[in-house]
Design an enzyme around this catalytic site. Structure first.
Site, PDB file in Angstrom:
ATOM      1  N   GLY B  55       0.808  -1.214   0.000  1.00  0.00           N
ATOM      2  CA  GLY B  55       0.000   0.000   0.000  1.00  0.00           C
ATOM      3  C   GLY B  55       0.838   1.260   0.000  1.00  0.00           C
ATOM      4  CG  HIS B  56       3.473   1.986   2.477  1.00  0.00           C
ATOM      5  ND1 HIS B  56       2.544   2.869   2.962  1.00  0.00           N
ATOM      6  CD2 HIS B  56       3.646   1.051   3.445  1.00  0.00           C
ATOM      7  CE1 HIS B  56       2.168   2.481   4.176  1.00  0.00           C
ATOM      8  NE2 HIS B  56       2.821   1.381   4.490  1.00  0.00           N
ATOM      9  CG  HIS B 217       0.568   2.537   8.223  1.00  0.00           C
ATOM     10  ND1 HIS B 217       1.729   3.181   8.583  1.00  0.00           N
ATOM     11  CD2 HIS B 217       0.955   1.402   7.603  1.00  0.00           C
ATOM     12  CE1 HIS B 217       2.766   2.439   8.207  1.00  0.00           C
ATOM     13  NE2 HIS B 217       2.321   1.364   7.611  1.00  0.00           N
TER      14      HIS B 217
END
Lengths: 331, 331
Positions: B55-56, B217
């Site tokens: 997700g990064h 996050h």
């Protein structure tokens, strides 16, 4: 969507200032800030010039540098640069071998680049390549032929490498025109474009809708369809592309998944996976890949898939060294 | 926001497959797809390994290649890779000179990397650098110190270049630790993160709100404030950063504006312009710039500003050749 901006009037100028400051090692503003050009021009090399409305960054300013463009002109958001701007870029970038103008096929761009050509014709040898890779325009019957979209990057990279190798103006035009005939792009949007003037989207989509055949100027696409899985979306784009271009057995290609502004890298790679499998099934040899946010439509959530059928010579030109803000590599 | 995806369960795996296919010239999956590593390892070079939740992207997989990481492990979305994955990466990447693990300071990451170290300790020499560049965490009193965010890229690039030059493990750890002390990052979000499982944002912001001090996050930030001009937002980030770090006259620095996923390049360059002017007013010499989407939080609309105070030696290491998916250049 909100934007990081101050005023709609100053947005483009501030963004361009940031760009030049970030990449001052190899780019500068042209006289009067009418274009962004290479800091060091190469005497005797044909000058490659492109441009268009702002809002598509990093295109075209991000493609200025060794191995690609010599200068790029930018207009207001989604508005062609003026003939005066383009003529000024020609004046600055032409070091004696002439200029090749790479133009995306939009009425405003074509008209303004042609007017600039007329203004500069008595002092400069000038040719043009008009890029028209978007397969969806023809269907909508907008009349002036297909739009130039993400495939423009491919033309600018490959013709740029050929110019760097010293090829002359007429030959560069032939390379660009031939290549344009073998590039197809199709895009999809999951949301509209927020215009800086009013902070509102140019069109609205419900949670279960998407726009197929989208361009890069906030205009609605070819058809509104039910939002579906990435697999189904990408296969539809790839089906349409492959039905539109003659793919021979063992055809070699560049496959390019481009983010339209607000689509994160993880989703672009997921889309690339689907597109790559599709093309492999059709026996297209994907020799080169490009995945990223290169040709945008402000903050549009969406992507486009570009297939460029390449010869071995064109693949070598794709691989040739390039030093720009957006593309940078050496063999 | 909608996503280009098929199922939440397969999203990471499909994205990683696309990544490896797009960059197969220099990366491969490790055994059992537990990591992505360089296609060609260099015997006798210290192995640099990083990783974290998915997700990064492009972090960390996009930093694997010559001049930067040897391997990167990826977990599920926002979830640390397992100790087993990390131990496997150590096993594959260590060619005899030991391993340096570069870890973002989050409880889950620190715990799992430390467990992997224990698992591999009898066969490998291993050191760690824990990156903690996010200045906002300390204020929220979360206890475990500051988070590692976009500054991790700077550590991985500079230590990666030093490793390529043949420096030994202990020296690389010293370079990384020293550098971490001179990097500060602060982020802002204009919207929440859409989680793939439920397609809903982790927090909602009204049209007149923004989250300052955001992490990567999907957690809320340090404070919710009125949305304002880019100038005011960026000056606030830069004020907070410069108040937190000792800037001497003639300090040299890298200024890095990072998009968090859904912020288009034109806005990042506009933000860079504001940040650059601020730092110049404070007599910081911005010697190097980086502007782009490198360390993301899925599809978060937002950005972070990173200031890294660098010595001349570190600037030379920043400039050293790198061939990765996300950073690629040669001098």
């Amino acid at each position: 969507m909100k934007k990081f901006m101050n005023t709609a009037e100053t947005m483009v100028a501030e963004s361009m200032e940031g760009f030049v400051r970030a990449h001052e090692a190899f780019v500068v503003f042209g006289t009067g800030r009418k274009c962004i050009r290479r800091r060091h021009l190469t005497p005797g090399k044909v000058a490659l010039i492109s441009g268009g409305g702002a809002g598509h960054e990093p295109m075209h300013i991000g493609f200025v540098g060794k191995g690609m463009l010599d200068a790029a002109c930018f207009g207001h958001i989604f508005t062609s640069p003026t003939p005066d701007q383009i003529a000024s870029a020609i004046e600055e970038a032409d070091t004696g071998a002439g200029c090749l103008l790479i133009i995306k096929n939009y009425d405003g761009d074509v008209m303004n680049f042609e007017m600039a050509m007329e203004m500069a014709a008595d002092r400069h040898r000038i040719e043009t390549v008009v890029v028209s890779d978007d397969i969806e325009t023809a269907r909508t019957g907008e009349g002036r032929g297909r739009r130039g979209v993400a495939g423009t990057l491919v033309v600018e990279k490959i013709v740029g490498a050929a110019a760097e190798q010293g090829l002359e103006l007429g030959e560069l035009k032939r390379i660009g025109d031939r290549l344009n005939g073998r590039i197809r792009t199709m895009g999809v949007a999951l949301g509209g474009v927020t215009m800086p003037q009013n902070q509102r989207p140019t069109f609205s989509l419900n949670a279960d809708e998407m726009e197929m055949g989208i361009g890069i100027h906030g205009e609605p696409g070819h058809s509104r369809e039910h939002f579906s899985s990435a697999e189904a979306i990408i296969r539809h784009l790839c089906e349409t592309i492959s039905a539109d271009i003659s793919i021979q057995p063992d055809t070699k290609a560049l496959l390019f998944v481009n983010g339209l502004g607000a689509t994160p890298p993880a989703e672009l790679y997921l889309a690339y996976y689907a597109a790559h499998r599709f093309m492999e099934e059709r026996m297209v040899h994907i020799e080169r890949a490009l995945v990223g946010t290169y040709v945008t439509s402000l903050d549009m959530q969406g992507l486009s898939v570009t297939l460029a059928l390449l010869t071995d010579e064109e693949i070598a030109l794709w691989d040739a060294p390039v030093v720009t803000a957006a593309l940078r590599w050496s063999p």
